[in-house]
Design a protein around this motif. Sequence first.
Motif, mmCIF file in Angstrom:
data_model
loop_
_atom_site.group_PDB
_atom_site.id
_atom_site.type_symbol
_atom_site.label_atom_id
_atom_site.label_comp_id
_atom_site.label_asym_id
_atom_site.label_seq_id
_atom_site.Cartn_x
_atom_site.Cartn_y
_atom_site.Cartn_z
ATOM 1 N N THR A 231 0.823 -1.207 0.000
ATOM 2 C CA THR A 231 0.000 0.000 0.000
ATOM 3 C C THR A 231 0.858 1.259 0.000
ATOM 4 O O THR A 231 0.561 2.224 -0.703
ATOM 5 C CB THR A 231 -0.958 -0.002 1.208
ATOM 6 N N GLU A 232 1.957 1.254 0.778
ATOM 7 C CA GLU A 232 2.823 2.439 0.817
ATOM 8 C C GLU A 232 3.442 2.721 -0.546
ATOM 9 O O GLU A 232 3.523 3.872 -0.976
ATOM 10 C CB GLU A 232 3.909 2.273 1.877
ATOM 11 N N ALA A 233 3.873 1.682 -1.256
ATOM 12 C CA ALA A 233 4.452 1.874 -2.589
ATOM 13 C C ALA A 233 3.400 2.418 -3.548
ATOM 14 O O ALA A 233 3.689 3.301 -4.359
ATOM 15 C CB ALA A 233 5.031 0.561 -3.119
ATOM 16 N N LEU A 234 2.180 1.890 -3.460
ATOM 17 C CA LEU A 234 1.104 2.400 -4.312
ATOM 18 C C LEU A 234 0.817 3.865 -4.007
ATOM 19 O O LEU A 234 0.593 4.666 -4.919
ATOM 20 C CB LEU A 234 -0.165 1.562 -4.141
ATOM 21 N N MET A 235 0.815 4.217 -2.706
ATOM 22 C CA MET A 235 0.576 5.622 -2.336
ATOM 23 C C MET A 235 1.666 6.519 -2.898
ATOM 24 O O MET A 235 1.387 7.628 -3.346
ATOM 25 C CB MET A 235 0.469 5.771 -0.818
ATOM 26 N N GLU A 236 2.917 6.057 -2.913
ATOM 27 C CA GLU A 236 4.006 6.852 -3.470
ATOM 28 C C GLU A 236 3.805 7.056 -4.972
ATOM 29 O O GLU A 236 4.034 8.148 -5.491
ATOM 30 C CB GLU A 236 5.351 6.195 -3.187
ATOM 31 N N HIS A 237 3.370 6.009 -5.661
ATOM 32 C CA HIS A 237 3.097 6.137 -7.095
ATOM 33 C C HIS A 237 1.940 7.105 -7.349
ATOM 34 O O HIS A 237 1.992 7.919 -8.284
ATOM 35 C CB HIS A 237 2.786 4.771 -7.719
ATOM 36 N N LEU B 217 -9.628 0.388 -12.062
ATOM 37 C CA LEU B 217 -8.858 0.380 -10.820
ATOM 38 C C LEU B 217 -9.053 1.671 -10.036
ATOM 39 O O LEU B 217 -9.237 1.648 -8.811
ATOM 40 C CB LEU B 217 -7.373 0.163 -11.120
ATOM 41 N N LEU B 218 -9.015 2.803 -10.739
ATOM 42 C CA LEU B 218 -9.219 4.090 -10.059
ATOM 43 C C LEU B 218 -10.628 4.183 -9.476
ATOM 44 O O LEU B 218 -10.810 4.680 -8.358
ATOM 45 C CB LEU B 218 -8.945 5.252 -11.014
ATOM 46 N N ASP B 219 -11.621 3.693 -10.216
ATOM 47 C CA ASP B 219 -13.003 3.710 -9.709
ATOM 48 C C ASP B 219 -13.139 2.860 -8.459
ATOM 49 O O ASP B 219 -13.876 3.204 -7.532
ATOM 50 C CB ASP B 219 -13.992 3.236 -10.781
ATOM 51 N N ARG B 220 -12.449 1.727 -8.424
ATOM 52 C CA ARG B 220 -12.520 0.850 -7.245
ATOM 53 C C ARG B 220 -11.764 1.442 -6.065
ATOM 54 O O ARG B 220 -12.201 1.374 -4.920
ATOM 55 C CB ARG B 220 -11.973 -0.533 -7.578
ATOM 56 N N ALA B 221 -10.601 2.016 -6.336
ATOM 57 C CA ALA B 221 -9.783 2.571 -5.250
ATOM 58 C C ALA B 221 -10.344 3.893 -4.716
ATOM 59 O O ALA B 221 -10.218 4.189 -3.532
ATOM 60 C CB ALA B 221 -8.336 2.770 -5.732
#
Length: 145
Positions: A14-20, A137-141
Amino acid sequence: MDATDQTSAPAPGTEALMEHLAHAAACYYRSFAVVAGGQGLTLIQGKLLSVLERPMPMRGLAELLGCDASNVTGIVDRLEGRGLLRREADPADRRVKTVRLTPDGEAAVRRIRAEIVTGLPGLAQLGAEDRRALQGLLDRAFPRA
C-alpha cells in the motif's frame, strides 16, 4: 519487464502504491498549474472552475476543494470579476449562494482540459484495454460519491 515478469513479481504494498499515486498527482497538478497559468489563472482558480460541472453551493465548493469557505469566497470574487462564473441566490434558501459557470467560464474549462492532455503524454499513449483497466482500478480505489 514483460507481462509474465509483472504477474510473477510480488505485488507492491500500500505504501508503494501511495508513493506512485503521489507522483502521479504531482505530475498532474504541475501540468495543470502550467495550463491554468496560461489562461491567467492560479492553480486553485483553475481547479475551482474545472470542478463546477454543475451549479454548486459555495459550501459544497469549499468541501470539494478542501478549504475554508472564506477562501472560496475570495476565489469566487476574483473569478466572478473576470466573468468566468456567477453567484446566484438559491431559490429554496436565499441565504445560500450557488455558483455556476458562465459561457466564458465553460470555454476556459474546455481549453484547460484540451491543453492538459499535452502535458500528460503518458496517458495518451495507453491503449484502449489499459485505459479501461486504469479507469476500473481508479473507480474501485477511489469511488465517486
